[in-house]
Design a protein around this motif. Structure first.
Motif, short mmCIF file in Angstrom:
data_model
loop_
_atom_site.label_atom_id
_atom_site.label_comp_id
_atom_site.label_asym_id
_atom_site.label_seq_id
_atom_site.Cartn_x
_atom_site.Cartn_y
_atom_site.Cartn_z
N LEU A 98 0.83 -1.20 0.00
CA LEU A 98 0.00 0.00 0.00
C LEU A 98 0.86 1.26 0.00
O LEU A 98 2.03 1.23 0.42
N HIS A 99 0.27 2.36 -0.45
CA HIS A 99 0.92 3.65 -0.31
C HIS A 99 1.09 3.98 1.17
O HIS A 99 0.24 3.64 2.00
N THR A 100 2.18 4.65 1.50
CA THR A 100 2.38 5.13 2.86
C THR A 100 1.90 6.57 2.96
O THR A 100 1.75 7.28 1.94
N VAL A 101 1.70 7.04 4.18
CA VAL A 101 1.30 8.44 4.38
C VAL A 101 2.38 9.38 3.85
O VAL A 101 2.07 10.41 3.22
N ASP A 102 3.64 9.04 4.06
CA ASP A 102 4.72 9.90 3.56
C ASP A 102 4.70 9.97 2.04
O ASP A 102 4.95 11.04 1.46
N GLU A 103 4.42 8.87 1.39
CA GLU A 103 4.34 8.87 -0.08
C GLU A 103 3.18 9.73 -0.56
O GLU A 103 3.31 10.47 -1.55
N LEU A 104 2.07 9.67 0.13
CA LEU A 104 0.93 10.50 -0.25
C LEU A 104 1.22 11.98 0.00
O LEU A 104 0.81 12.84 -0.80
N ARG A 105 1.92 12.27 1.07
CA ARG A 105 2.33 13.66 1.34
C ARG A 105 3.25 14.17 0.23
O ARG A 105 3.12 15.32 -0.23
N HIS A 106 4.16 13.32 -0.20
CA HIS A 106 5.05 13.70 -1.30
C HIS A 106 4.25 13.97 -2.57
O HIS A 106 4.50 14.96 -3.28
N ALA A 107 3.28 13.13 -2.86
CA ALA A 107 2.45 13.33 -4.04
C ALA A 107 1.67 14.65 -3.94
O ALA A 107 1.52 15.37 -4.93
N ALA A 108 1.19 14.96 -2.76
CA ALA A 108 0.46 16.22 -2.55
C ALA A 108 1.38 17.42 -2.74
O ALA A 108 0.96 18.44 -3.31
N ASP A 109 2.63 17.32 -2.29
CA ASP A 109 3.58 18.41 -2.47
C ASP A 109 3.87 18.63 -3.95
O ASP A 109 3.96 19.79 -4.41
N VAL A 110 4.00 17.55 -4.69
CA VAL A 110 4.20 17.68 -6.14
C VAL A 110 2.98 18.32 -6.78
O VAL A 110 3.08 19.20 -7.64
N ALA A 111 1.80 17.90 -6.33
CA ALA A 111 0.56 18.43 -6.90
C ALA A 111 0.42 19.94 -6.64
O ALA A 111 -0.13 20.67 -7.48
N ALA A 112 0.93 20.40 -5.52
CA ALA A 112 0.79 21.82 -5.16
C ALA A 112 1.52 22.72 -6.13
O ALA A 112 1.17 23.91 -6.27
N THR A 113 2.55 22.17 -6.81
CA THR A 113 3.30 22.99 -7.76
C THR A 113 3.18 22.48 -9.19
O THR A 113 3.92 22.93 -10.06
N ALA A 114 2.26 21.56 -9.42
CA ALA A 114 2.10 20.98 -10.76
C ALA A 114 1.61 22.04 -11.73
O ALA A 114 0.69 22.81 -11.43
N THR A 115 2.21 22.06 -12.89
CA THR A 115 1.82 23.01 -13.93
C THR A 115 1.22 22.31 -15.15
O THR A 115 0.44 22.90 -15.89
N GLY A 116 1.58 21.06 -15.39
CA GLY A 116 1.04 20.32 -16.52
C GLY A 116 -0.32 19.75 -16.21
O GLY A 116 -0.79 19.73 -15.07
N THR A 117 -0.99 19.27 -17.26
CA THR A 117 -2.33 18.72 -17.08
C THR A 117 -2.29 17.32 -16.50
O THR A 117 -3.26 16.89 -15.86
N PHE A 118 -1.16 16.59 -16.68
CA PHE A 118 -1.07 15.23 -16.18
C PHE A 118 0.38 14.96 -15.78
O PHE A 118 1.29 15.04 -16.61
N THR A 119 0.59 14.66 -14.51
CA THR A 119 1.94 14.47 -13.97
C THR A 119 2.00 13.16 -13.21
O THR A 119 1.09 12.82 -12.45
N GLU A 120 3.08 12.40 -13.41
CA GLU A 120 3.28 11.18 -12.65
C GLU A 120 4.30 11.41 -11.55
O GLU A 120 5.39 11.97 -11.80
N VAL A 121 3.95 11.02 -10.33
CA VAL A 121 4.86 11.10 -9.19
C VAL A 121 5.61 9.80 -9.06
O VAL A 121 5.01 8.72 -9.10
N VAL A 122 6.92 9.88 -8.91
CA VAL A 122 7.74 8.69 -8.64
C VAL A 122 7.85 8.55 -7.13
O VAL A 122 8.40 9.42 -6.45
N LEU A 123 7.31 7.48 -6.59
CA LEU A 123 7.28 7.28 -5.15
C LEU A 123 8.54 6.57 -4.67
O LEU A 123 9.17 5.84 -5.40
#
Length: 377
Positions: free
Chosen positions: A352-377
């Motif tokens: 399963l995803h960890t809370v830290d991995e989800l936090r990292h994804a959220a941080d990436v999302a906060a500065t995302a500029t493209g329409t579709f971005t993949e986070v490397v966990l």
């Protein structure tokens, strides 16, 4: 009888939900990690007047539950990825013949034999588009043992109401985890509408759903996977009839997608919103508990038809984050229905995803500029 509270794994709860919903015919072939569903049905059905058959393979299992449905039973099978692939031709036949039945897919890592004992969500697009031709489907996704029970009941009701095969798209994590579950004695049952005397067997009602001509009730119905007219007889040479038939069968589900939708909405004012289904929902719920008020959440209990109208509830969203145990299958569906940036957070291998991995994804999302971005966990 009264409700009972037990400590069960998800697969066993699924079987109990099916029995509570009135399922009295199960045909299947054992496959990890879904086998406990079949084991429970094998033990329980003969004691309550039902029938359990272990078939020679998944092709035959799907064919058997189609036949059982036309004989008047509520029917079900259970499988995982490789078996789900083998069922696809007959799933298309069930869609074309408008046969109500339920298919449980406890997903595991793939492709091919893959990881038989590890969780995945790699069959979500296969559930929607796996058979050939144009058709629509209903697919539910539980994130707890209680939902394995409750959503199995709901799957049968949706199958009978819309005369369609319905999928319960679980995963190994939910199938094998143990939790407290309330086995409800009196569940809501939505019966299939029996064909009326003199009614054409494939003529739809106002909702686009024909009456069901149960074999043995004197209807004299003809069932075929060929393009057919309202009498049920083949009519493959008419382009207009074929288009009308397929559009009607698709429309009977798609026209009710907002009514079919079953979601949880948390913090609709949030700027960063997680969209999840199945086991990853549990990780998102832990994140929300650890960081209250910081994120929004759209939990999908029904993934197909996709509840696109629910995205607009998050009016302040600056990004949607979609954690999945695949390479972004539903994230791409989200992208089709919004102009808000979508961040996919895929994770393979069974963990399963960890809370830290989800936090990292959220941080990436906060500065995302493209329409579709993949986070490397």
């Amino acid at each position: 009888m009264t409700d009972k509270t037990e400590f069960l794994n998800g697969n066993t709860a699924c079987a109990e939900g099916a029995i509570a919903a009135g399922c009295r015919f199960f045909a299947g072939y054992p496959i990890t990690p879904s086998t406990e569903v079949a084991e429970r049905m094998a033990a329980r059905l003969p004691k309550i007047g039902g029938t359990f058959i272990q078939m020679e393979d998944e092709l035959a299992s799907m064919a058997a539950i189609i036949g059982g449905a036309w004989a008047g039973a509520r029917t079900m099978t259970a499988t995982s990825g490789p078996g789900f692939s083998l069922m696809m031709e007959n799933i298309g036949y069930a869609a074309m013949t408008e046969t109500p039945c339920v298919v449980i897919n406890v997903q595991r890592g793939g492709p091919s034999t893959g990881q038989p004992t590890m969780a995945a969500q790699g069959d979500m697009m296969q559930a929607r588009f796996g058979s050939h031709g144009d058709y629509s489907i209903i697919a539910l996704s539980p994130s707890s043992v209680q939902e394995m029970f409750d959503l199995t009941v709901k799957a049968f009701n949706l199958a009978d109401r819309f005369r369609t095969p319905v999928f319960l798209m679980a995963d190994e994590t939910i199938g094998h985890m143990r939790e407290k579950v309330v086995l409800r004695d009196n569940v809501e049952i939505t019966p299939r509408r029996e064909l009326a005397a003199g009614e054409l067997p494939c003529k739809p009602d106002a909702c686009g759903v024909p009456g069901f001509g149960t074999f043995g009730n004197g209807h004299g119905v003809h069932i075929t996977g060929l393009t057919h007219d309202e009498r049920g007889y083949p009519a493959t040479d008419s382009a207009a009839l074929h288009e009308n038939l397929v559009r009607r069968q698709v429309g009977k589900i798609e026209n009710f997608r907002n009514e079919i939708a079953d979601v949880d909405i948390v913090n609709p004012d949030a700027e960063i919103v997680f969209i999840s289904y199945g086991a990853p929902t549990r990780a998102v719920q832990q994140l929300l508990a650890d960081y209250p008020g910081m994120y929004g959440h759209l939990n999908l209990r029904i993934v197909w038809p996709f509840p696109d109208a629910k995205l607009a509830v998050f009016h302040a969203a600056k990004a949607f984050v979609v954690p999945e145990m695949n390479l972004g299958q539903i994230a791409r569906e989200v992208r089709m229905h919004t102009n808000v940036p979508v961040v996919t957070a895929p994770k393979l291998g069974g963990a399963l995803h960890t809370v830290d991995e989800l936090r990292h994804a959220a941080d990436v999302a906060a500065t995302a500029t493209g329409t579709f971005t993949e986070v490397v966990l």
